[in-house]
Design an enzyme around this catalytic site. Structure first.
Site, mmCIF file in Angstrom:
data_model
loop_
_atom_site.group_PDB
_atom_site.id
_atom_site.type_symbol
_atom_site.label_atom_id
_atom_site.label_comp_id
_atom_site.label_asym_id
_atom_site.label_seq_id
_atom_site.Cartn_x
_atom_site.Cartn_y
_atom_site.Cartn_z
ATOM 1 N N ASP A 441 45.461 45.090 38.500
ATOM 2 C CA ASP A 441 46.457 44.069 38.202
ATOM 3 C C ASP A 441 47.720 44.396 38.999
ATOM 4 O OD1 ASP A 441 47.771 41.942 36.877
ATOM 5 O OD2 ASP A 441 48.625 43.357 35.454
ATOM 6 N N ASN A 858 45.792 40.356 29.297
ATOM 7 C CA ASN A 858 45.026 39.558 30.243
ATOM 8 C C ASN A 858 44.133 40.414 31.136
ATOM 9 O OD1 ASN A 858 47.253 40.696 31.496
ATOM 10 N ND2 ASN A 858 47.402 39.074 33.020
#
Length: 1181
Positions: A441, A858
């Site tokens: 990420d 997420n």
């Protein structure tokens, strides 16, 4: 710019996906998707749920008069208890259940079968305790561990079920245990109480039914979250008597594991009120900063969301685990083949020799083939140590130690937050040394996720540092109040948000609680410029506008989500005006701007500049709404809010309706700096041939510039975008279709033929276009239609369309092949589901070891999908950490985790396994060579207790310490030379080649162990005329040779010597000799005459054992020492007693034979026998 919101599709149209649009949210759970059987039914054919009238007072048995119904099973009454049970065993089931679970493991079941075979007298060749002792040790250690864990669960369940809370019974609140709660009960909770069930918040002591909760036990986050009750329940359900008369119907979703979603409707006094997650207090949370609150139990016990999330985690296994299991299967096949060959040998031996030797007759009239059959099972027992029972236990001990080393590494300790590295699993350590792909990420992982308001653009003019209007011009403009757009800009920031103000003593030190760092930074920026957010209720927001306080009525709040990428709020101003404020990503805002909106071009130019500076951007806009327009929209909004079917879709349509014709005010730019050491870490990992992919939801420009900042992208790389990728993949698909053999051969031509480095930057929309990724239902329907079209249509097939699943799969493989040719890959504007899909795609197509690293909720799906998941304990809570296998505070620690701990763990485990297989082969195959000299009669070459203790005491500790402590180079050199990591990726230190090398090494050692002592004893005669070639002496000499050899071998294999290594090697040899002297002493024979039958002069054994190395290296020295030993030994004359028997040979030697023809050579209690000139065999020599 597109005037309407567009989603990336693969409909075969010429329209290309918008790089800036985040595709649909595809995070449904599987149980939310219809089965394939329902795909052919259109949604309009589904029956509408009938309206359920509110129940009359007292209709239900419970005192509250509240009925809770599951929407998907209309009218179903849920009255489940609140008791939970997480333990697995009780006093009666522990032993059988635990043994059942342990014997489901193939290795344990295999050794249990061996134990059963050893009990059968006809085939027993070893005492039962040789298998029972190690098996009980393994089962006992595992059972004790399971028992300790389950006792802890028992204590926890008992403590939780017996907690007390106040429940409304018979019109008044009474104390009751949690386990007695039921659905529909009204409970009262106080400050610092744990929430006993999933509860609908009715009212609280705070204004507007505001309730603060801590969700640390639910998602790991320590920051407070707020919940709000409905306005109607807050006003009418404050007192005890009001709660007692509460009579309503709650219609809600079925129990599920979605922590981020709740859909329900409350029907009370013929009115319907929408319920969502903001109204729910979930079990596992804790009441904070709220003196008292009341709630209604919706889900209880195992139906609560936290319990629904307590399912089994996906079990991850390492490549070495899988390879080790295959090797154990290979060993088992070799074992069966060896035993079959020896059984055949015994059949022929007995046919030709054994049946004709009168002195070998055992009184059993078995055929030679049946004796061979029995011999097969006898050798299965003898050679069982080829499949090592202690291997799995030793591996777990090594992994546990390696995990502790990670936890104790101070160089991975982050002092600023007092956060050490944490190995949350003990089964994947060596896999850290084999990583080929890292999926990371961006926000919070590569960056700090600490947001700071840096720049803004208002009415086309940019304010901020360097090359822009400085902030003091903006302050002057605000104070003068000459520019209404500037005032509107900061008013929007102070009003359009979901930030809560934590209780504080005064208003001088306001503490904001924000759902995201971005929102907190914007509200703080507004406060710094004079627009101070003071408080909020369910219906109002109060702010300080420069020098005066204003309160605005909240008419509607249009929430932010990953699909909308924006949030809006509709307010009634003090003067009666109605205005909508909206903030969101530029891509979705520009699609909704009015055609007459000003400064769009200049604002877009500023946004591009901000993105190039790696700043996070949001656009701000507003819209004035007439009273009539709002009234009409409000009625439809109320109806959609209480809809139980497709509520979210209905609300999205209404949001789209009101969020249009917006007027642009400006944009904000927030800085999120890179973490320390990120560029250096990425460069070092790239040198280790680890490919790093960045998966982020940010804009393409922002992600690309972050890529350059962290040196993932460099100036000498050629960057390819979604358009280029799509063209190349279509060309490859067309080439495959035009080739008659296209479905039968794999195209191996590279996609990039030009020299130089390549990089790939692709958006979520293009990923859907390229990979045909849709929601399951849409994808299946589409492929079904395409197949029909392809079958029924005579027109040429469109090259952009997949004709079947095979073609879709090939296109995905082509994309992975193309991406893997690139030095760097950045996927931007992707959803959490797409992140997991990309990881899964690489795992499936490349069979590579993958690692995912992230810091937010997420990233959880991506972390769980990868072979190894790493969580960063950052600013977005602890969800990623709680779902991860390893956790630490900074991205730079990943370098040490892989290049030091991962590499060491892989090398240690490989060396351990190679040596473990070697020492067991060397030990076991001595029996094989011995079988050629005993008529293949399943006679053991060693003494029974040596077989029992070999893997437990004599050879276990040195190899365990090598698996725990060995280093080829230290940590500094491991980091300095990343290329040392390559052998792990290639799997070159442990594979079938290494396995067979260990096998042949063990075969060679076993040959030496057997034949050198055999040759030394063959036809040997002492000066006293007595031969030393008895079975006892040979067994001890062979065992002593084996122990010294395998311990010297592990010494040669040890690269990093410590005191404990040296102590373990010497200690293992010393333990062997100590035990051997004891079990061969006359004293222990007197105490246990039936168990320890091998007795003899200790001096003789001591001299022979001491000279084992000399026998193997210097034969001449061996002979001289043997002669010296004979001279020193007192002369002893044996007289031969001939018992009254028809068989003199049987009087000289007692033969205890099994039906397999095996001889147990034991001295008769009262019989002296002459020494045979060579090893006692069954051949009549």
């Amino acid at each position: 710019r597109m005037s309407a919101r567009a989603r990336a599709t693969s409909q075969g149209s010429l329209e290309e996906p918008d790089d800036e649009v985040v595709p649909y949210s595809d995070d449904e759970t599987d149980d939310e998707l219809q089965s394939e059987d329902d795909l052919d039914r259109s949604e309009d054919q589904l029956p509408e749920p009938e309206t359920i009238p509110a129940p009359a007072a007292g209709e239900l048995e419970d005192g509250s008069g509240v009925k809770v119904s599951c929407q998907q099973c209309w009218g179903k009454l849920l009255l489940k208890g609140n008791a939970i049970k997480t333990y697995k065993y009780n006093a009666f089931t522990f032993l059988p259940l635990n043994l059942f679970e342990q014997f489901k493991r193939v290795a344990n079941l295999y050794f249990l079968c061996l134990l059963i075979l050893q009990i059968i007298p006809q085939i027993s060749t070893l005492p039962w305790y040789t298998t029972l002792v190690p098996l009980v040790l393994v089962l006992g250690i595992t059972a004790i561990k399971d028992l300790v864990d389950d006792l802890a669960r028992h204590r926890m369940d008992k403590e939780i079920n017996n907690r007390r809370c106040d429940v409304l019974l018979n019109g008044r609140f009474e104390k009751t245990r949690w386990m007695n709660l039921q659905v529909g009960d009204v409970v009262r909770l106080k400050k610092n109480d744990f929430i006993p069930a999933d509860i609908l918040l009715l009212s609280s002591s705070n204004p507007n039914s505001l309730c603060y909760v801590e969700t640390a036990e639910l998602d790991g986050e320590t920051n407070l979250k707020f919940k709000m009750g409905l306005k109607v329940t807050d006003e009418r359900l404050q007192e005890e008597n009001q709660l007692a008369r509460f009579n309503a119907l709650i219609v809600c979703e079925e129990p599920n594991n979605r922590l981020d979603k709740f859909v329900g409707t409350m029907i009370w006094d013929a009115q319907s009120y929408p319920l969502d997650l903001d109204n729910m207090l979930l079990r596992g949370c804790k009441i904070r900063n709220t003196d008292e609150c009341h709630g209604l139990v919706i889900f209880a016990g195992n139906d609560t969301k936290i319990m629904r999330n307590g399912g089994k985690t996906r079990f991850k296994r390492t490549l070495i685990d899988k390879l080790m299991n295959y090797m154990v299967y290979t060993i088992f096949v070799l074992l069966v083949l060896l035993c079959a060959g020896l059984a055949i040998g015994h059949t022929y031996w007995y046919e030709s020799i054994g049946s004709k030797a009168w002195y070998l007759y055992d009184g059993l009239n078995y055929s030679s083939s049946y004796r061979g059959f029995l011999s097969f099972w006898g050798y299965i027992i003898i050679l069982n140590t080829m499949v090592p029972i202690s291997l799995y236990v030793s591996v777990e001990v090594i992994r546990l130690g390696q995990s502790k080393f990670i936890n104790w590494d101070l160089q991975m300790y982050y002092a600023d937050k007092d956060t050490p590295a944490k190995a949350r699993t003990t089964t994947l350590n060596e896999q850290l040394g084999q990583i080929e792909y890292i999926f990371s990420d961006k926000t919070g992982t590569l960056t700090q996720n600490i947001m700071a308001f840096k720049k803004c653009t208002i009415r086309g003019r940019t304010y901020g540092e360097t090359n822009h209007q400085p902030y003091h011009f903006l302050v002057s403009c605000i104070r003068s109040k000459k520019d209404p757009q500037v005032l509107e800009f900061f008013k929007l920031l102070s009003l359009c948000h979901t930030v809560m103000l934590l209780p504080c003593v005064d208003n001088l030190n306001l503490v904001y609680q924000a759902a995201s760092p971005d929102e907190g930074a914007l509200v703080t920026a507004a406060r710094n410029f004079g627009f101070v957010f003071l408080s909020r209720t369910q219906d109002t927001i109060t702010i300080m506008e420069l020098d005066h306080e204003e309160t605005y009525e909240v008419l509607a709040l249009l929430d932010f989500n990953s699909d909308r990428k924006r949030m809006s709020i509709i307010l009634r101003f003090p003067d009666g005006r109605i205005r909508l404020y909206c903030k969101g990503a530029d891509t979705v805002i520009y699609q909704r701007l009015d055609a007459n909106s000003k400064n769009k071009e200049t604002t877009q130019e500023a946004l591009d500049i901000f993105a190039n500076e790696t700043l996070r951007t949001l656009c701000l806009c507003y819209k004035d709404i007439s009273q009539a327009e709002y009234d009409a929209w409000s009625q439809k909004h109320q109806a959609a809010s209480v809809s139980m079917g497709n509520r979210e879709e209905a609300l999205d349509v209404l949001y789209e309706e009101i969020e249009k014709n917006l007027l642009l005010i400006g944009a904000t730019a927030i800085e999120d700096k890179l973490q320390d050491g990120v560029p250096e870490t990425i460069a070092k990992l790239a040198k280790a041939d680890i490919k790093i992919w960045v998966l982020t939801g940010d804009k393409k420009e922002t992600a690309e510039n972050i890529g350059f900042s962290c040196q993932l992208l460099t100036d000498d790389m050629k960057i390819h975008y979604g358009e280029d990728v799509n063209v190349q993949l279509r060309n490859r698909q067309t080439q495959r279709r035009n080739d008659p053999q296209g479905r039968n051969k794999k195209l191996k031509e590279p996609f990039f033929t030009e020299p130089g480095k390549n990089a790939l930057v692709i958006t979520g929309g293009w990923l859907n276009e390229i990979l045909y990724e849709k929601k399951k239902k849409r994808r299946r329907l589409r492929l079904k239609k395409l197949r029909k079209r392809h079958t029924n249509s005579s027109s040429a097939t469109d090259s952009s369309q997949p004709v079947d699943d095979w073609e879709k799969e090939k296109r995905q493989e082509d994309f992975v092949d193309m991406a893997c040719e690139c030095s760097a890959v950045i996927c931007c504007r992707v959803t959490p589901k797409q992140k997991a899909n990309v990881v899964s795609l690489v795992k499936r197509c490349k069979k590579a070891v993958t690692l995912s690293i992230g810091d937010g909720a997420n990233d959880v799906n991506m972390i769980k999908t990868a072979d190894i998941g790493v969580g960063i304990s950052g600013q977005e809570g602890m969800q990623a950490v709680m779902s991860s296998d390893y956790a630490f505070a900074q991205f730079r620690y990943l370098e040490r985790l892989l290049l030091v701990h991962g590499r060491w763990s892989y090398i240690r485990m490989c060396k351990f396994l190679r040596y473990f297989f070697y020492k067991n082969f060397a030990f076991t195959l001595v029996h094989f060579w011995f079988s050629f000299f005993n008529g293949f009669s399943s006679q053991t070459a060693y003494e029974d207790w040596f077989i029992t203790l070999y893997n437990v005491c004599y050879s276990s500790l040195p190899v365990l310490l090598v698996g725990l402590l060995d280093q080829d180079v230290n940590d500094k050199l491991s980091l300095r030379f990343p290329k040392l990591y390559l052998p792990g990726q290639q799997g070159s230190l442990f594979n079938y080649k290494n396995f067979f090398i260990s096998l042949f090494h063990g075969i060679f050692t076993s040959l030496m162990i057997f034949f050198i002592p055999y040759g030394a004893f063959l036809q040997t005669m002492g000066q006293d005329g007595e031969a030393p070639s008895d079975y006892q002496s040979f067994a001890v000499v062979a065992a002593s040779s084996l122990i010294i050899t395998v311990n010297l071998q592990i010494s040669l294999n040890t690269s990093y010597w410590t005191f404990v290594n040296c102590f373990a090697v010497l200690g293992s040899i010393a333990i062997y000799f100590g035990v051997m002297f004891d079990i061969h002493s006359a004293g222990i024979h007197v105490i246990f005459p039936t168990t320890f039958t091998f007795t003899g002069p200790e001096e003789q054994e001591e001299v022979r054992e001491a000279n084992v190395p000399a026998w193997r290296t210097l034969p001449s020295l061996r002979l001289r020492l043997l002669a010296l030993a004979r001279l020193r030994r007192p002369h002893r004359v044996r007289t031969q007693h001939t018992p009254a028997t028809a068989c003199p040979a049987r009087a000289q030697r007692e033969h205890t034979r099994g039906s397999s023809g095996r001889e147990h050579l034991k001295p008769a209690p009262d019989t002296h026998y002459p020494v045979i000139s060579e090893l006692p065999t069954a051949t009549g020599q």
